[in-house]
Scaffold this active site. Structure first.
Site, PDB file in Angstrom:
ATOM      1  CB  CYS A 160      -0.866   0.090   0.998  1.00 22.36           C
ATOM      2  SG  CYS A 160      -2.004  -1.413   1.139  1.00 22.36           S
ATOM      3  CB  THR A 161       4.075   2.029   1.555  1.00 26.21           C
ATOM      4  OG1 THR A 161       3.511   1.848   3.183  1.00 26.21           O
ATOM      5  CG2 THR A 161       5.101   3.392   1.671  1.00 26.21           C
TER       6      THR A 161
END
Length: 155
Positions: free
Chosen positions: A47-48
């Site tokens: 997600c980062t």
């Protein structure tokens, strides 16, 4: 299980708090194209990567008339930490009840290491200026996804 959206569907309107607790509505963006992406959890590697990719390409996307909104089940406080830690510039919205995530068909069965469970399906919905779904992409990969969107949209 929620139905997946199809091109031509009216994108479900929503109002959710951002990382600062300010309410953000899709309907307030009418007249702009909006890339709404759903991701499982802030501060996780995939997600980062995805949020950083959107941030790195935000000028290109904005220049082509697109706003970018990321939605996860995280609380606003966690989104604020995520934004600060990674210097994110995309709008991050909190959907802890998963009502919007479900309305967009981005919540359902997932498989990981042979186990089946319910969770957020990494998805990207592109909404046109009229509030209709232009593209609905489900089960996308975190890596390389933004480059693919830019290519597919001819930006």
């Amino acid at each position: 299980m929620s139905e997946r959206l199809q091109p031509g569907d009216v994108a479900p309107d929503f109002t959710l708090p951002d990382a600062d607790g300010t309410e953000v509505s899709l309907s307030a963006r009418k007249g702009r194209k909006v890339i709404v992406y759903f991701y499982p959890a802030a501060l996780t590697p995939g997600c980062t990567k995805q949020a950083c990719d959107f941030t790195d390409n935000l000028d290109v996307l904005a220049g082509a008339g697109y706003d970018v909104i990321g939605i996860s089940p995280d609380k606003p406080e966690k989104l604020a930490k995520f934004r600060e830690k990674e210097s994110l510039k995309v709008t991050l919205l909190a959907d802890p009840e998963k009502t919007v995530t479900e309305a967009y068909g981005a919540y359902g069965e997932k498989k990981n290491y042979g186990k089946t469970y319910l969770g957020v399906i990494r998805s990207t919905i592109i909404v046109d200026e009229e509030g209709k779904v232009e593209r609905a992409l489900y089960n996308v990969r975190a890596t390389g996804h933004v480059a693919k969107i830019i290519k597919d949209l001819g930006i």
